[in-house]
Design a protein around this motif. Structure first.
Motif, PDB file in Angstrom:
ATOM      1  N   TYR A 104       0.860  -1.183   0.000  1.00  0.00           N
ATOM      2  CA  TYR A 104       0.000   0.000   0.000  1.00  0.00           C
ATOM      3  C   TYR A 104       0.895   1.231   0.000  1.00  0.00           C
ATOM      4  O   TYR A 104       1.641   1.477   0.947  1.00  0.00           O
ATOM      5  CB  TYR A 104      -0.909  -0.031   1.229  1.00  0.00           C
ATOM      6  CG  TYR A 104      -1.750   1.199   1.454  1.00  0.00           C
ATOM      7  CD1 TYR A 104      -2.280   1.911   0.380  1.00  0.00           C
ATOM      8  CD2 TYR A 104      -2.040   1.638   2.744  1.00  0.00           C
ATOM      9  CE1 TYR A 104      -3.062   3.036   0.593  1.00  0.00           C
ATOM     10  CE2 TYR A 104      -2.831   2.759   2.961  1.00  0.00           C
ATOM     11  CZ  TYR A 104      -3.334   3.454   1.880  1.00  0.00           C
ATOM     12  OH  TYR A 104      -4.115   4.571   2.088  1.00  0.00           O
ATOM     13  N   ARG A 112       1.233   5.003   0.480  1.00  0.00           N
ATOM     14  CA  ARG A 112       0.407   5.905   1.281  1.00  0.00           C
ATOM     15  C   ARG A 112       1.183   7.165   1.662  1.00  0.00           C
ATOM     16  O   ARG A 112       2.391   7.273   1.472  1.00  0.00           O
ATOM     17  CB  ARG A 112      -0.062   5.212   2.554  1.00  0.00           C
ATOM     18  CG  ARG A 112       1.057   4.568   3.364  1.00  0.00           C
ATOM     19  CD  ARG A 112       0.665   4.311   4.779  1.00  0.00           C
ATOM     20  NE  ARG A 112       0.581   5.549   5.549  1.00  0.00           N
ATOM     21  CZ  ARG A 112       0.230   5.611   6.830  1.00  0.00           C
ATOM     22  NH1 ARG A 112      -0.091   4.504   7.485  1.00  0.00           N
ATOM     23  NH2 ARG A 112       0.177   6.773   7.473  1.00  0.00           N
ATOM     24  N   ASP A 128      -6.481   2.661   7.128  1.00  0.00           N
ATOM     25  CA  ASP A 128      -5.283   1.817   7.069  1.00  0.00           C
ATOM     26  C   ASP A 128      -5.647   0.555   6.294  1.00  0.00           C
ATOM     27  O   ASP A 128      -6.255  -0.368   6.843  1.00  0.00           O
ATOM     28  CB  ASP A 128      -4.817   1.483   8.482  1.00  0.00           C
ATOM     29  CG  ASP A 128      -3.500   0.723   8.503  1.00  0.00           C
ATOM     30  OD1 ASP A 128      -3.173   0.067   7.486  1.00  0.00           O
ATOM     31  OD2 ASP A 128      -2.798   0.779   9.519  1.00  0.00           O
ATOM     32  N   ALA A 157       3.008  -1.527   3.961  1.00  0.00           N
ATOM     33  CA  ALA A 157       2.743  -0.148   3.589  1.00  0.00           C
ATOM     34  C   ALA A 157       4.056   0.600   3.428  1.00  0.00           C
ATOM     35  O   ALA A 157       5.020   0.353   4.155  1.00  0.00           O
ATOM     36  CB  ALA A 157       1.871   0.539   4.635  1.00  0.00           C
ATOM     37  N   ARG A 168       5.420   4.663   2.942  1.00  0.00           N
ATOM     38  CA  ARG A 168       5.081   6.085   2.905  1.00  0.00           C
ATOM     39  C   ARG A 168       5.878   6.750   1.792  1.00  0.00           C
ATOM     40  O   ARG A 168       7.087   6.932   1.911  1.00  0.00           O
ATOM     41  CB  ARG A 168       5.385   6.732   4.254  1.00  0.00           C
ATOM     42  CG  ARG A 168       4.538   6.168   5.382  1.00  0.00           C
ATOM     43  CD  ARG A 168       4.717   6.960   6.662  1.00  0.00           C
ATOM     44  NE  ARG A 168       3.902   6.399   7.739  1.00  0.00           N
ATOM     45  CZ  ARG A 168       3.713   6.973   8.913  1.00  0.00           C
ATOM     46  NH1 ARG A 168       4.297   8.147   9.166  1.00  0.00           N
ATOM     47  NH2 ARG A 168       2.966   6.402   9.831  1.00  0.00           N
TER      48      ARG A 168
END
Length: 230
Positions: free
Chosen positions: A116, A118, A125, A139, A141
């Motif tokens: 993911y 993000r 979430d 995930a 960032r």
């Protein structure tokens, strides 16, 4: 339209420029506007290696900051899907919002390992929401949403007595704008992209707002133009 109406845009750039162009194309004339982004998008320095993953998930176009190398991509929003395609991704599904993406994934076969992409702040979430499905999810960032002070002109417009249209495109921006103003003007017309954004505005200000039927940029554009035409 009353020539006194002013549009206050608080989206991160360059989204404000895109919205203004769309409004001018639909409305047919220049609209008085105050641009004061509540957030600034800052790309991350390290793009993740997506090669070990079977599926990439992105809920914002800002998350696409590097190549996707033909990976299957599940997206939220048309702008995100367009960004994923430009980055070389193979867009397999585009949902209206994160809740509907998760709902759709619950009906699908196991997609394999997902990553993911993000920002530093997310409303949902995705890996945590999918945890009950035993889907392997990580995930990364890929960008930050840094808070920006609302300009004096924007605050004065929102707090003032003249007619103002204030579109709110996310719960966080709604909360930040609400925190920045001391009062809301009697002729302030707030348009929220979702129930979550509307609730954030109400929680901060106690004010009312209109909510779009669908959480999309097109639905927001329709409501903005309709408000300008009243």
């Amino acid at each position: 339209m009353s020539t006194q109406k002013t549009l206050v845009l608080t989206r991160p750039d360059p989204s404000n420029t895109e919205v203004l162009a769309q409004i001018k194309a639909r409305f047919g004339e220049t609209v008085p506007v105050i641009v004061s982004p509540a957030l600034k998008i800052v790309p991350g320095q390290n793009w993740p290696d997506v090669s070990p993953y079977d599926v990439v998930i992105a809920t914002s176009s800002h998350a696409i900051q590097g190549p996707l190398h033909g990976k299957p991509v599940y997206c939220v929003g048309v702008r995100t899907a367009d960004a994923a395609s430009r980055a070389g991704g193979d867009v397999r599904h585009c949902a209206l919002d994160a809740a509907r993406l998760i709902e759709w994934m619950r009906t699908q076969p196991d997609p394999g390992a997902i990553i993911y992409l993000r920002g530093s702040h997310v409303a949902t979430d995705i890996p945590a929401a999918l945890d009950g499905l035993a889907i392997q999810g990580d995930a990364a960032r890929t960008y930050r949403q840094e808070e920006q002070a609302l300009s004096q002109a924007a605050c004065e417009a929102i707090e003032g007595d003249a007619p103002v249209i204030l579109p709110l495109y996310s719960p966080r921006s709604a909360r930040l704008v609400g925190q920045a103003v001391k009062r809301i003007g009697q002729q302030l017309h707030v348009i929220a992209i979702s129930d979550a954004a509307a609730q954030a505005w109400r929680d901060q200000t106690g004010g009312t707002c209109e909510v779009t039927d669908d959480p999309t940029g097109e639905a927001m554009l329709d409501r903005i133009v309709a408000a300008l035409n009243v």
